[in-house]
Design a protein around this motif. Structure first.
Motif, PDB file in Angstrom:
ATOM      1  N   THR A 111      17.235 -15.958 -42.900  1.00 17.98           N
ATOM      2  CA  THR A 111      16.118 -16.911 -42.852  1.00 17.98           C
ATOM      3  C   THR A 111      16.482 -18.181 -42.100  1.00 17.98           C
ATOM      4  OG1 THR A 111      16.782 -17.887 -44.977  1.00 17.98           O
ATOM      5  CG2 THR A 111      15.185 -16.067 -45.051  1.00 17.98           C
ATOM      6  N   ASP A 112      17.785 -18.411 -41.888  1.00 22.76           N
ATOM      7  CA  ASP A 112      18.270 -19.618 -41.211  1.00 22.76           C
ATOM      8  C   ASP A 112      18.618 -19.277 -39.761  1.00 22.76           C
ATOM      9  OD1 ASP A 112      19.504 -21.888 -40.280  1.00 22.76           O
ATOM     10  OD2 ASP A 112      21.089 -21.922 -41.803  1.00 22.76           O
ATOM     11  N   PRO A 113      17.996 -19.925 -38.773  1.00 21.96           N
ATOM     12  CA  PRO A 113      18.288 -19.639 -37.362  1.00 21.96           C
ATOM     13  C   PRO A 113      19.761 -19.788 -36.997  1.00 21.96           C
ATOM     14  CG  PRO A 113      16.309 -20.957 -37.528  1.00 21.96           C
ATOM     15  CD  PRO A 113      16.910 -20.915 -38.907  1.00 21.96           C
ATOM     16  N   ASN A 114      20.501 -20.589 -37.720  1.00 23.55           N
ATOM     17  CA  ASN A 114      21.928 -20.735 -37.422  1.00 23.55           C
ATOM     18  C   ASN A 114      22.699 -19.447 -37.681  1.00 23.55           C
ATOM     19  OD1 ASN A 114      22.058 -23.487 -36.556  1.00 23.55           O
ATOM     20  ND2 ASN A 114      21.685 -24.106 -38.670  1.00 23.55           N
ATOM     21  N   SER A 115      22.085 -18.506 -38.379  1.00 26.77           N
ATOM     22  CA  SER A 115      22.769 -17.247 -38.676  1.00 26.77           C
ATOM     23  C   SER A 115      22.947 -16.380 -37.435  1.00 26.77           C
ATOM     24  CB  SER A 115      22.012 -16.470 -39.753  1.00 26.77           C
ATOM     25  OG  SER A 115      20.690 -16.187 -39.338  1.00 26.77           O
TER      26      SER A 115
END
Length: 410
Positions: free
Chosen positions: A3-7
């Motif tokens: 859910t986190d774009p940094n992933s």
């Protein structure tokens, strides 16, 4: 589930990444070789269109949906077998999409001038360009949701998926957060505008878009079209090569390197992002190798002396056919060489090149050249120009499209 774009970091190899210098050198070499590629004048206006069926065939082959009945489909001659007809429609849709997306990026000098190349609008445009030409029954897709249950839906052209999915062992990010991931992708790539750095960004984005799996269906073809468009926009392909062929010829390696780049970071020496930097570099390196191989192959195919020799062999071989017995009765080789080197030629001038004292004999030779499909004209007063239909690939570009070399004139 992500859910986190940094992933999906890193989007690009870091400046200190092992192997980055080699990537940059290889990308620069691709630019040099592509810039050196010479295209005979008579093929410049026709070769890109001649190769679209091949590009379509190979991107669909990667998906297991290929057909060789493309020429018939272009004439709206569809198979009576529903599955074959569906593949024919997909082939034509991919050709139209490639043409549309190339037109969208034509005239720009670098990626930064293209509106939203790395953003949602362009990515959706690539998908829409394919699916908008398909009937509803061809847009039905099926798969597995992230919870293991089945899903079935009509895929809307250019619309991101509205449910979560599982692709093999990979569970892409939640559909509720796709917009944030796409914004992150754009922020990471938008400043990589000029080759050779832009090449690294195009191929890094190829993986990250596949990892996002933003559409219900057609992700692979949309992602490959996105990469094709970037290479075209940079002026590297000029319509005479595409990564599609190379990726299909190395499909197992393509899927393998894509899957490896899905892996999480493997220790302290593998970058600082969530995903493996080392495997991302490996995927980009593979893509550069694919493109270099295609550039070199087409450089050999477009060598002028070799082309002229193959045209001669084609005329000799086809002159024994009952359909084209007059091919060699006049100087047809001289006339075709002139078309190859000079380009479209007026009909009176073409007749002069053929030579001979009899207009009737000239008419028979011209008729046979037209029947063979190697020359064409757009009207009574329009000039003759070279033509490269699929069934002549085996003569003019042997080994380029091996699967089509047995194709007969429709």
């Amino acid at each position: 589930m992500y859910t986190d774009p940094n992933s999906m970091m890193p989007l690009l190899p870091s400046s200190s990444a092992k192997g980055l210098r080699e990537l940059e050198d290889k990308a620069a070499e691709l630019v040099r070789r592509a810039d050196r590629q010479e295209i005979p004048r008579g093929l410049r206006a026709v070769l890109a269109e001649a190769l679209r069926p091949m590009n379509s065939y190979y991107t669909n082959k990667i998906e297991g949906q290929h057909t060789l009945l493309i020429q018939q489909a272009l004439q709206e001659d569809f198979s009576d077998r529903p599955d074959e007809a569906r593949k024919q429609r997909a082939a034509v849709a991919c050709m139209r999409a490639e043409q549309e997306i190339e037109a969208r990026v034509s005239g720009f000098e670098h990626l930064g001038e293209i509106p939203d190349y790395f953003n949602a609008a362009f990515i959706q445009a690539a998908h829409r360009a394919m699916y908008q030409h398909l009937p509803i029954e061809d847009r039905m897709a099926h798969g597995k949701k992230a919870d293991g249950s089945d899903w079935s839906e009509e895929v809307q052209p250019g619309v991101f998926r509205h449910h979560d999915v599982q692709v093999g062992q990979h569970i892409p990010p939640s559909h509720l957060h796709l917009d944030k991931f796409i914004v992150k992708l754009w922020e990471g790539y938008r400043f990589e505008q000029r080759a050779p750095r832009a090449l690294i960004a195009i191929f890094a984005a190829h993986h990250r878009l596949a990892w996002l799996h933003p559409f219900g269906d057609g992700n692979g073809r949309a992602v490959r079209l996105h990469s094709h468009a970037g290479l075209f926009a940079l002026g590297l392909t000029r319509g005479v090569w595409s990564p599609m062929r190379g990726l299909a010829r190395q499909q197992e390696r393509y899927y393998q390197t894509l899957a490896l780049a899905d892996h999480p970071r493997e220790g302290d020496l593998d970058g600082r992002g969530n995903l493996s930097e080392r495997h991302l570099i490996g995927f980009i390196d593979f893509m550069l190798d694919v493109c270099l191989d295609q550039v070199e192959f087409m450089a050999r195919m477009l060598d002028l002396q070799g082309l002229e020799e193959r045209i001669h062999k084609m005329l000799l071989a086809e002159s024994i056919s009952a359909e084209t017995p007059s091919l060699m009765k006049l100087n047809s080789l001289t006339a075709l060489k002139y078309l190859l080197n000079v380009g479209p030629t007026s009909k009176p001038e073409f007749r002069q090149l053929l030579g001979g004292d009899s207009e009737r004999t000239q008419d028979r030779v011209i008729k046979d050249l037209r029947t063979l499909g190697v020359i064409t004209s757009e009207g009574l007063q329009a000039p003759f120009k070279l033509n490269v239909p699929i069934h002549l690939f085996r003569y003019l570009f042997p080994g380029l499209w091996v699967e089509a070399e047995g194709t007969q004139h429709p």
